[in-house]
Write a protein that holds these residues in place. Sequence first.
Motif, PDB file in Angstrom:
ATOM      1  N   SER A   3       0.814  -1.212   0.000  1.00 28.77           N
ATOM      2  CA  SER A   3       0.000   0.000   0.000  1.00 28.77           C
ATOM      3  C   SER A   3       0.850   1.266   0.000  1.00 28.77           C
ATOM      4  O   SER A   3       0.358   2.341  -0.339  1.00 28.77           O
ATOM      5  N   LYS A   4       2.131   1.152   0.405  1.00 29.09           N
ATOM      6  CA  LYS A   4       2.971   2.350   0.440  1.00 29.09           C
ATOM      7  C   LYS A   4       3.461   2.702  -0.970  1.00 29.09           C
ATOM      8  O   LYS A   4       3.732   1.841  -1.799  1.00 29.09           O
ATOM      9  N   ARG A 207      20.718  -6.972  -7.369  1.00 30.02           N
ATOM     10  CA  ARG A 207      20.933  -6.231  -6.131  1.00 30.02           C
ATOM     11  C   ARG A 207      19.744  -5.307  -5.845  1.00 30.02           C
ATOM     12  O   ARG A 207      19.356  -5.119  -4.683  1.00 30.02           O
ATOM     13  N   ALA A 208      19.164  -4.733  -6.895  1.00 31.13           N
ATOM     14  CA  ALA A 208      17.963  -3.922  -6.702  1.00 31.13           C
ATOM     15  C   ALA A 208      16.817  -4.772  -6.166  1.00 31.13           C
ATOM     16  O   ALA A 208      16.074  -4.354  -5.262  1.00 31.13           O
ATOM     17  N   MET A 209      16.671  -5.988  -6.697  1.00 32.19           N
ATOM     18  CA  MET A 209      15.639  -6.896  -6.194  1.00 32.19           C
ATOM     19  C   MET A 209      15.896  -7.270  -4.742  1.00 32.19           C
ATOM     20  O   MET A 209      14.956  -7.350  -3.935  1.00 32.19           O
ATOM     21  N   ASP A 210      17.173  -7.466  -4.411  1.00 35.78           N
ATOM     22  CA  ASP A 210      17.519  -7.789  -3.020  1.00 35.78           C
ATOM     23  C   ASP A 210      17.042  -6.693  -2.083  1.00 35.78           C
ATOM     24  O   ASP A 210      16.469  -6.966  -1.020  1.00 35.78           O
ATOM     25  N   PHE A 211      17.306  -5.447  -2.468  1.00 35.90           N
ATOM     26  CA  PHE A 211      16.860  -4.351  -1.606  1.00 35.90           C
ATOM     27  C   PHE A 211      15.346  -4.356  -1.454  1.00 35.90           C
ATOM     28  O   PHE A 211      14.821  -4.201  -0.341  1.00 35.90           O
ATOM     29  N   MET A 212      14.633  -4.505  -2.547  1.00 38.12           N
ATOM     30  CA  MET A 212      13.170  -4.425  -2.470  1.00 38.12           C
ATOM     31  C   MET A 212      12.594  -5.556  -1.624  1.00 38.12           C
ATOM     32  O   MET A 212      11.608  -5.353  -0.904  1.00 38.12           O
ATOM     33  N   ASN A 217       9.550  -5.349   4.808  1.00 36.73           N
ATOM     34  CA  ASN A 217       9.201  -5.298   6.227  1.00 36.73           C
ATOM     35  C   ASN A 217       9.468  -3.942   6.863  1.00 36.73           C
ATOM     36  O   ASN A 217       9.326  -3.790   8.073  1.00 36.73           O
ATOM     37  N   ASP A 218       9.860  -2.978   6.042  1.00 37.99           N
ATOM     38  CA  ASP A 218      10.108  -1.617   6.532  1.00 37.99           C
ATOM     39  C   ASP A 218       8.905  -0.766   6.136  1.00 37.99           C
ATOM     40  O   ASP A 218       8.570  -0.680   4.954  1.00 37.99           O
TER      41      ASP A 218
END
Length: 547
Positions: A3-4, A207-212, A217-218
């Motif tokens: 939702s964010k 690496r972009a996928m890893d961040f997402m 959970n943030d």
Amino acid sequence: MSSKKNVLFIMCDQLRFDYLSCYGHPVLKTPNIDRLAERGVRFTRAYVQSPICGPSRMSTYTGRYMRSHGSHWNGWPLRVGEPTMGDHLKAIGVRNVLVGKTHMTADQEGLERLGIDPTSIIGVHVSQCGFEPYERDDGLHPDNRPRPKYDEYLRAQGFDASNPWEQWANSGQSVDGDIENGWLLKHSDKAARVPDEHSETPYMTRRAMDFMREAKNDPRPWCLHLSYIKPHWPYIAPEPYASMYKGAAIPAAIRTDEERARAHPVHKAFMDMRVSENFSQQGVRETVIPAYMGLIKQIDDQLGHLFKFLDDEGLAATTLIAFTSDHGDYLGDHWMGEKDLFHEVSARVPLIIYDPTEAGDATRGTVSDALVEAIDLAPTFVEFFGGKAAVNKLGHILEGRSLVPLLKGETPTAWRQYVFSEYDYAMQAPRVTLGQPLRDCRLFMIFDGRYKMMHAVGYRPMLFDLESDPNELVDRGNDPVLEPVRARLHEALVHWSLTGHNHVTTPDARIANYADNNMQLKAGVVIGYWDEAELNAERVRLGVKAV
């Protein structure tokens, strides 16, 4: 579904606007970028504020012109305290995260002067141009530079060397087993030694996928800057991309013998640089451009994986996607290599924005010919997250304009009539060739949608009429017929140069209020009144208690 609201800000390095199929390339097909354009708005007249990596990016990341932020060349530090997009997003609760390149150089002297530890939270924020560096990789790693995490990754996959980035990802190999260095244009027709899945573009995509995944959970929204380091040189691609366009028809060079013979002195000085001379030789374009195209095709394929990931993770419906480049590449056009002047192939960039909100439905699949600048992205992202109020508060800092109204199909009031770009060639060989003083090595571009003028300090201007000469082959900078045009553009350039946004600590509203409501008198400072009657009359008018 998340939702964010989030932003995925994708930037390629040295990608020309016309090397995508949705921008008309006759051979290179980029279906995933094309599909992004079908879901959003494709801008046809987007320009960077400098055609060189560092200053172009500093303008994009600050929302300010080069003349304002002061970082004129690669390696010139962005001064401590210069407001960035990351500062503005942080103020409204948004993480500003980096995967890839920024070309940011920290102001170490400024940090030391202020007693800021570069490894502290604020030190990292300032040193990284307002980004949270999930993984920074500026893309060029010769032996004498700090090593990237990508080296460690390559070694873990079995690609060991003193410099895996250079010897595996950016070098080819002869039939005799000799390493052929990808820095050299001659070896652009070789395949990189590293397999596709372990090359730089797929690595950064993952690496972009890893961040997402980690950010799920943030609760904080994020702006993720996925900054690819290709198709910037070294021009060498892994298979199957290395062979994909060999023998394919490449567009003819945009240049004529007359253009070379009648070149403006500054243009001529750049033509005489080694990279330009090599790109002007027979066979060089035919060697390099297939690799350049292969690197772009690889980016498009990786974006296909990334967009599917967004769909699968439930992020596509709430994530604004912006796709662009930091500048183009001459590739032999106008008898030049690299990206040192302001012709369309250098200063104009692709820009596609997908707005996931319902308001964006009005413009899906449309094309905008509005005059747009790269500095417009920072206010666009701020407004997407924080609304008009958030971006209006920054009017004294941000020099770009939010593109949100254009994404909604609205007609903004008093949209810009000109776009501007700047270049400082003090660090380049043409300064020596021309014998120019350091302070005079300044070039400025102003473009009104038809006429493009390049102002060169100490020389006559260059001028191109893109309506009659879309390839910018005929310089009309001394044509008496167009003197009124030059005078108009020069006046607009002077006005722009004299109205810089450097009062970044004082909002416009506060400045206006001071005189509009005589805040000086309200603060008890009495200057110039003759007697008590005159003073009391003004106090009554202002609603201040009379004495």
